[in-house]
Design a protein around this motif. Structure first.
Motif, short mmCIF file in Angstrom:
data_model
loop_
_atom_site.label_atom_id
_atom_site.label_comp_id
_atom_site.label_asym_id
_atom_site.label_seq_id
_atom_site.Cartn_x
_atom_site.Cartn_y
_atom_site.Cartn_z
N GLU A 58 -70.99 -16.88 -110.88
CA GLU A 58 -71.05 -16.90 -109.42
C GLU A 58 -69.72 -17.36 -108.82
OE1 GLU A 58 -74.35 -19.40 -108.44
OE2 GLU A 58 -75.82 -17.97 -109.22
N SER A 59 -69.12 -18.36 -109.44
CA SER A 59 -67.83 -18.85 -108.96
C SER A 59 -66.77 -17.76 -109.06
CB SER A 59 -67.39 -20.07 -109.76
OG SER A 59 -68.28 -21.13 -109.59
N LEU A 60 -66.78 -17.04 -110.18
CA LEU A 60 -65.80 -15.96 -110.34
C LEU A 60 -66.02 -14.86 -109.32
CD1 LEU A 60 -65.48 -15.63 -114.21
CD2 LEU A 60 -63.75 -16.38 -112.60
N GLN A 61 -67.28 -14.58 -109.01
CA GLN A 61 -67.54 -13.56 -107.99
C GLN A 61 -67.03 -14.00 -106.62
OE1 GLN A 61 -71.75 -13.00 -108.42
NE2 GLN A 61 -71.53 -11.40 -109.96
N ARG A 62 -67.22 -15.29 -106.30
CA ARG A 62 -66.68 -15.80 -105.03
C ARG A 62 -65.16 -15.73 -105.04
NH1 ARG A 62 -70.77 -19.99 -105.63
NH2 ARG A 62 -69.14 -21.28 -106.56
N ILE A 63 -64.56 -16.10 -106.16
CA ILE A 63 -63.10 -16.03 -106.27
C ILE A 63 -62.64 -14.59 -106.10
CG2 ILE A 63 -61.17 -16.25 -107.90
CD1 ILE A 63 -62.62 -18.73 -109.05
N LEU A 91 -57.41 -12.61 -112.55
CA LEU A 91 -58.82 -12.26 -112.50
C LEU A 91 -59.29 -11.69 -113.84
CD1 LEU A 91 -61.31 -12.09 -110.73
CD2 LEU A 91 -60.55 -9.86 -109.95
N ASP A 92 -58.47 -10.83 -114.45
CA ASP A 92 -58.81 -10.28 -115.77
C ASP A 92 -58.93 -11.38 -116.82
OD1 ASP A 92 -58.92 -7.73 -114.79
OD2 ASP A 92 -56.88 -7.19 -115.42
N SER A 93 -58.03 -12.36 -116.78
CA SER A 93 -58.09 -13.44 -117.77
C SER A 93 -59.37 -14.27 -117.60
CB SER A 93 -56.86 -14.34 -117.70
OG SER A 93 -56.85 -15.07 -116.49
N HIS A 94 -59.81 -14.48 -116.36
CA HIS A 94 -61.06 -15.20 -116.13
C HIS A 94 -62.26 -14.40 -116.65
CE1 HIS A 94 -59.59 -18.61 -113.89
NE2 HIS A 94 -58.88 -17.82 -113.10
N LEU A 95 -62.24 -13.10 -116.45
CA LEU A 95 -63.34 -12.26 -116.93
C LEU A 95 -63.38 -12.22 -118.45
CD1 LEU A 95 -63.15 -9.32 -114.37
CD2 LEU A 95 -64.85 -11.15 -114.49
N ILE A 96 -62.22 -12.23 -119.10
CA ILE A 96 -62.17 -12.25 -120.56
C ILE A 96 -62.76 -13.56 -121.09
CG2 ILE A 96 -60.60 -12.37 -122.54
CD1 ILE A 96 -58.83 -10.32 -121.03
N LYS A 97 -62.42 -14.66 -120.45
CA LYS A 97 -62.97 -15.96 -120.87
C LYS A 97 -64.49 -15.97 -120.72
CE LYS A 97 -58.90 -18.68 -119.71
NZ LYS A 97 -58.34 -19.68 -118.79
N ALA A 99 -66.50 -13.36 -120.83
CA ALA A 99 -67.06 -12.48 -121.86
C ALA A 99 -67.10 -13.17 -123.21
CB ALA A 99 -66.25 -11.19 -121.94
N ARG A 100 -66.06 -13.91 -123.56
CA ARG A 100 -66.04 -14.64 -124.84
C ARG A 100 -67.14 -15.69 -124.89
NH1 ARG A 100 -59.56 -15.34 -125.05
NH2 ARG A 100 -59.08 -13.27 -125.84
N ALA A 101 -67.34 -16.38 -123.79
CA ALA A 101 -68.39 -17.41 -123.74
C ALA A 101 -69.77 -16.76 -123.89
CB ALA A 101 -68.30 -18.20 -122.44
N GLU A 102 -69.97 -15.61 -123.26
CA GLU A 102 -71.25 -14.92 -123.39
C GLU A 102 -71.46 -14.45 -124.82
OE1 GLU A 102 -71.02 -11.87 -120.40
OE2 GLU A 102 -71.96 -13.14 -118.88
N GLU A 103 -70.41 -13.98 -125.49
CA GLU A 103 -70.53 -13.57 -126.89
C GLU A 103 -70.91 -14.75 -127.78
OE1 GLU A 103 -67.07 -10.12 -126.74
OE2 GLU A 103 -67.01 -11.63 -128.31
N ASP A 104 -70.31 -15.90 -127.53
CA ASP A 104 -70.64 -17.10 -128.31
C ASP A 104 -72.11 -17.48 -128.13
OD1 ASP A 104 -68.06 -17.26 -129.21
OD2 ASP A 104 -67.43 -18.78 -127.75
N ILE A 105 -72.61 -17.35 -126.92
CA ILE A 105 -74.02 -17.67 -126.68
C ILE A 105 -74.92 -16.69 -127.42
CG2 ILE A 105 -75.81 -17.59 -124.90
CD1 ILE A 105 -73.89 -19.02 -123.06
N ILE A 106 -74.57 -15.43 -127.39
CA ILE A 106 -75.39 -14.42 -128.08
C ILE A 106 -75.39 -14.69 -129.58
CG2 ILE A 106 -75.51 -11.97 -128.70
CD1 ILE A 106 -74.51 -11.39 -125.81
N ILE A 107 -74.23 -15.05 -130.13
CA ILE A 107 -74.14 -15.38 -131.55
C ILE A 107 -75.01 -16.57 -131.87
CG2 ILE A 107 -72.58 -16.24 -133.35
CD1 ILE A 107 -70.39 -14.46 -132.06
#
Length: 111
Positions: A58-63, A91-97, A99-107
């Motif tokens: 949500e914060s990234l979307q506001r940003i 913005l791309d670097s924030h989205l990559i971070k 995505a990595r966090a979401e992958e870690d949660i899925i793992i």
């Protein structure tokens, strides 16, 4: 008398075998319970992290909304593409971070 003694010895042996089997079953159950406790712990951590990730998202979307407004103003006033590229890279670097966090949660969830 000897027959009764042999029968008693056989019964004692059967009881020992049953106790041994019971102990193995009990150890197996304890092992399974410990794994379930670990899974509950991991699921709890995943749930907590998902809440954190939704807040981050949500914060990234506001940003992103603010940055898109800034980009529009920059385009209107200066026409300088370097500022826009810099904002897009950040913005791309924030989205990559994210995505990595979401992958870690899925793992973690799949373990």
């Amino acid at each position: 008398m000897e027959h009764k003694l042999d029968k008693l010895t056989e019964n004692i042996s059967d009881i020992k075998t049953l106790i041994h089997t019971f102990n193995k079953t009990l150890e197996n159950i304890e092992h399974r319970l410990s794994r379930l406790e670990q899974m509950d712990s991991i699921e709890h951590r995943v749930e907590v992290n998902q809440i954190d990730l939704s807040d981050i998202k949500e914060s990234l979307q506001r940003i992103e909304e603010v940055q898109s407004t800034v980009v529009k103003e920059i385009k209107n006033h200066s026409g300088n593409g370097a500022d826009i590229q810099h904002i897009n890279r950040r913005l791309d670097s924030h989205l990559i971070k994210l995505a990595r966090a979401e992958e870690d949660i899925i793992i973690l969830k799949n373990k």
